[in-house]
Design an enzyme around this catalytic site. Structure first.
Site, PDB file in Angstrom:
ATOM      1  N   TYR A 270      -0.294 -11.763 -83.626  1.00 13.12           N
ATOM      2  CA  TYR A 270      -0.422 -13.101 -84.212  1.00 13.12           C
ATOM      3  C   TYR A 270       0.644 -13.297 -85.295  1.00 13.12           C
ATOM      4  O   TYR A 270       0.327 -13.546 -86.474  1.00 13.12           O
ATOM      5  CB  TYR A 270      -1.798 -13.308 -84.854  1.00 13.12           C
ATOM      6  CG  TYR A 270      -2.984 -13.471 -83.907  1.00 13.12           C
ATOM      7  CD1 TYR A 270      -2.831 -13.477 -82.533  1.00 13.12           C
ATOM      8  CD2 TYR A 270      -4.273 -13.627 -84.426  1.00 13.12           C
ATOM      9  CE1 TYR A 270      -3.932 -13.604 -81.688  1.00 13.12           C
ATOM     10  CE2 TYR A 270      -5.374 -13.769 -83.593  1.00 13.12           C
ATOM     11  CZ  TYR A 270      -5.188 -13.750 -82.225  1.00 13.12           C
ATOM     12  OH  TYR A 270      -6.277 -13.894 -81.411  1.00 13.12           O
TER      13      TYR A 270
HETATM   14  N1  LIG Z   1      -9.561 -12.815 -78.456  1.00 16.57           N
HETATM   15  C1  LIG Z   1      -8.858 -13.783 -77.973  1.00 16.57           C
HETATM   16  O1  LIG Z   1      -8.302 -13.704 -76.861  1.00 16.57           O
HETATM   17  C2  LIG Z   1      -8.701 -15.050 -78.755  1.00 16.57           C
HETATM   18  C3  LIG Z   1      -8.195 -16.192 -78.144  1.00 16.57           C
HETATM   19  C4  LIG Z   1      -8.110 -17.353 -78.907  1.00 16.57           C
HETATM   20  C5  LIG Z   1      -8.519 -17.349 -80.229  1.00 16.57           C
HETATM   21  N2  LIG Z   1      -8.992 -16.201 -80.797  1.00 16.57           N
HETATM   22  C6  LIG Z   1      -9.429 -16.169 -82.208  1.00 16.57           C
HETATM   23  O2  LIG Z   1     -10.223 -17.283 -82.460  1.00 16.57           O
HETATM   24  C7  LIG Z   1      -9.660 -18.047 -83.528  1.00 16.57           C
HETATM   25  C8  LIG Z   1     -10.023 -19.471 -83.304  1.00 16.57           C
HETATM   26  O3  LIG Z   1      -9.026 -20.116 -82.565  1.00 16.57           O
HETATM   27  P1  LIG Z   1      -9.270 -21.184 -81.438  1.00 16.57           P
HETATM   28  O4  LIG Z   1      -7.965 -21.428 -80.846  1.00 16.57           O
HETATM   29  O5  LIG Z   1     -10.374 -20.749 -80.594  1.00 16.57           O
HETATM   30  O6  LIG Z   1      -9.624 -22.490 -82.267  1.00 16.57           O
HETATM   31  P2  LIG Z   1     -11.010 -23.128 -82.704  1.00 16.57           P
HETATM   32  O7  LIG Z   1     -11.657 -22.262 -83.705  1.00 16.57           O
HETATM   33  O8  LIG Z   1     -11.792 -23.560 -81.525  1.00 16.57           O
HETATM   34  O9  LIG Z   1     -10.466 -24.440 -83.405  1.00 16.57           O
HETATM   35  C9  LIG Z   1      -9.846 -24.396 -84.662  1.00 16.57           C
HETATM   36  C10 LIG Z   1      -9.552 -25.812 -85.140  1.00 16.57           C
HETATM   37  O10 LIG Z   1     -10.757 -26.548 -85.207  1.00 16.57           O
HETATM   38  C11 LIG Z   1     -10.637 -27.511 -86.235  1.00 16.57           C
HETATM   39  N3  LIG Z   1     -11.819 -27.389 -87.109  1.00 16.57           N
HETATM   40  C12 LIG Z   1     -12.267 -26.292 -87.730  1.00 16.57           C
HETATM   41  N4  LIG Z   1     -13.375 -26.564 -88.428  1.00 16.57           N
HETATM   42  C13 LIG Z   1     -13.626 -27.882 -88.242  1.00 16.57           C
HETATM   43  C14 LIG Z   1     -14.645 -28.756 -88.711  1.00 16.57           C
HETATM   44  N5  LIG Z   1     -15.639 -28.348 -89.512  1.00 16.57           N
HETATM   45  N6  LIG Z   1     -14.573 -30.045 -88.317  1.00 16.57           N
HETATM   46  C15 LIG Z   1     -13.589 -30.493 -87.512  1.00 16.57           C
HETATM   47  N7  LIG Z   1     -12.613 -29.703 -87.037  1.00 16.57           N
HETATM   48  C16 LIG Z   1     -12.641 -28.414 -87.398  1.00 16.57           C
HETATM   49  C17 LIG Z   1      -9.370 -27.235 -87.010  1.00 16.57           C
HETATM   50  O11 LIG Z   1      -8.395 -28.191 -86.612  1.00 16.57           O
HETATM   51  P3  LIG Z   1      -7.334 -28.785 -87.672  1.00 16.57           P
HETATM   52  O12 LIG Z   1      -6.630 -27.591 -88.220  1.00 16.57           O
HETATM   53  O13 LIG Z   1      -6.438 -29.627 -86.801  1.00 16.57           O
HETATM   54  O14 LIG Z   1      -8.087 -29.538 -88.694  1.00 16.57           O
HETATM   55  C18 LIG Z   1      -8.990 -25.847 -86.542  1.00 16.57           C
HETATM   56  O15 LIG Z   1      -7.600 -25.647 -86.546  1.00 16.57           O
HETATM   57  C19 LIG Z   1      -8.183 -17.686 -83.521  1.00 16.57           C
HETATM   58  O16 LIG Z   1      -7.554 -17.908 -84.748  1.00 16.57           O
HETATM   59  C20 LIG Z   1      -8.265 -16.219 -83.199  1.00 16.57           C
HETATM   60  O17 LIG Z   1      -8.582 -15.492 -84.362  1.00 16.57           O
HETATM   61  C21 LIG Z   1      -9.097 -15.064 -80.069  1.00 16.57           C
END
Ligand SMILES: NC(=O)c1ccc[n+]([C@@H]2O[C@H](COP(=O)([O-])OP(=O)(O)OC[C@H]3O[C@@H](n4cnc5c(N)ncnc54)[C@H](OP(=O)(O)O)[C@@H]3O)[C@@H](O)[C@H]2O)c1
Length: 337
Positions: free
Chosen positions: A59
């Site tokens: 990352y």
């Molecule tokens: N193991 C794996 O293969 C894998 C894959 C993907 C992700 N991950 C992990 O999971 C984490 C999460 O990533 P994700 O891609 O799955 O994203 P997510 O958590 O589904 O979405 C994150 C986004 O949601 C928005 N958000 C957060 N809290 C909010 C709230 N209370 N109200 C409205 N919008 C809100 C924000 O957008 P804005 O910033 O635009 O406001 C934030 O950037 C990653 O950072 C990583 O650590 C792991």
């Protein structure tokens, strides 16, 4: 802001926050991250009670940010308080031979970057189950745990069948990180029951669908590629398409909005709470665009929220019309293979 006791859970001998701060968002494709602002923001998360970080070796600067944060934290607050921070990283190796020196060198890089003697949690990913050398890697990782370089050994994106293969080897695994949301409910098919039976916790990602599961997208026309400004939004828009499409997703958002209004909270919190309440789930990872946006005050309210039978019943008819992602994609993580 301090979070209630219910915000914490034990993972092995660690106390972690049930909402983890996800650091994929600092790796590019989510807006320009300024390192100094990002590390300053990490103090805000920590001080609000969100003390647990999810990151990975690949990352971008995430492991270095943890290193910088820990150094600044020790300087300002004392090294004896560093134990208040939990940092869970991942090792995502390329396929190949997995002798001890390769495994150990990778772990040492993460330890050095993060400035820790011992990794709190090492989550291991593997690209191809036909190549059974993941078992070699896990054996060495378990030895490195015994040697004191890793506190707890964990997995990410492993399916239920391979969790069973690994359990049969006797290697102790504390958690598996998988995609789990109201849209992607595959872990409920078999994985969660396996995890409960074998003492493996689930950490979930994609729970907020990159932010698409929020008021910001309620009532909006279907976004094209140019409207999706982060890699995370692009990833989960595809998942929504596979699941049932934008029109059905809008029905889901509208139903979530009614539930959110009833509880005086946000759509995101209803989506998060629904997954936190699922069997085997220890924590939900929520992506943090450090220094660019934050939702700390809203997210903190998830711990005061209790969904009831009426809420779940309101969602069931909508979810019942979606495709069965186990049938379309396969078990957790199969989308990467
Ligand atoms: N193991 C794996 O293969 C894998 C894959 C993907 C992700 N991950 C992990 O999971 C984490 C999460 O990533 P994700 O891609 O799955 O994203 P997510 O958590 O589904 O979405 C994150 C986004 O949601 C928005 N958000 C957060 N809290 C909010 C709230 N209370 N109200 C409205 N919008 C809100 C924000 O957008 P804005 O910033 O635009 O406001 C934030 O950037 C990653 O950072 C990583 O650590 C792991």
């Amino acid at each position: 802001m301090t979070l209630p006791e219910t915000s914490r859970v034990r993972l092995g001998d660690l106390s972690m926050c049930r909402i983890l701060n996800g650091m994929w968002q600092v790796s590019g494709g989510h807006g320009q991250i300024d390192p100094a602002r990002a590390v300053a923001a990490m103090f805000s998360y920590h001080d609000a009670g969100f003390t647990t970080w999810d990151l990975a070796d690949h990352y971008g600067p995430a492991e270095d940010f943890i290193g910088t944060f820990r150094r600044e934290f020790a300087a300002r607050r004392g090294a004896e308080r560093l134990g208040d921070i939990q940092a869970f990283t991942k090792w995502v190796p390329h396929l190949g031979a997995m002798p001890r020196p390769i495994v150990e060198a990778a772990i040492d890089v993460s330890r050095r970057r993060m400035g820790v003697e011992r990794l709190d949690l090492l989550q291991f990913h593997w690209w191809d189950y036909h190549d059974r050398r993941y078992l070699d890697a896990l054996k060495h990782l378990a030895d490195l745990r015994e040697a004191g370089k890793i506190r707890h050994l964990a997995l990410t994106n492993f399916d239920t069948e391979r969790l069973g293969v690994i359990a049969d080897t006797g290697i102790r695994i504390v958690s598996n990180q998988v995609q789990y949301s109201l849209v992607d409910r595959r872990p409920a098919a078999g994985m969660a029951a396996f995890c409960e039976a074998h003492g493996v916790a689930l950490l979930t990602y994609g729970t907020l669908l990159g932010g698409l599961l929020s008021e910001a997208w309620l009532g909006r026309r279907e976004p094209g590629h140019a409207d999706l400004v982060t890699m995370s939004q692009q990833k989960y828009k595809q998942m929504i398409d596979t699941w049932g499409g934008w029109t059905l997703f809008q029905e889901l958002l509208a139903a979530l909005k009614r539930i959110a209004d009833k509880h005086g909270t946000s759509i995101a919190n209803i989506g998060t709470r629904a997954i936190l309440d699922r069997p085997a789930v220890a924590g939900v990872v929520i992506g943090a665009r450090l220094g660019l946006s934050e939702h700390l005050a809203d997210t903190a309210r998830v711990f005061d929220l209790a969904l009831d039978g009426e809420d779940r019943a309101a969602l069931d008819p909508i979810l019942a019309r979606a495709r069965d992602l186990m049938a379309v994609i396969g078990d957790c993580g199969d989308e990467y293979r």
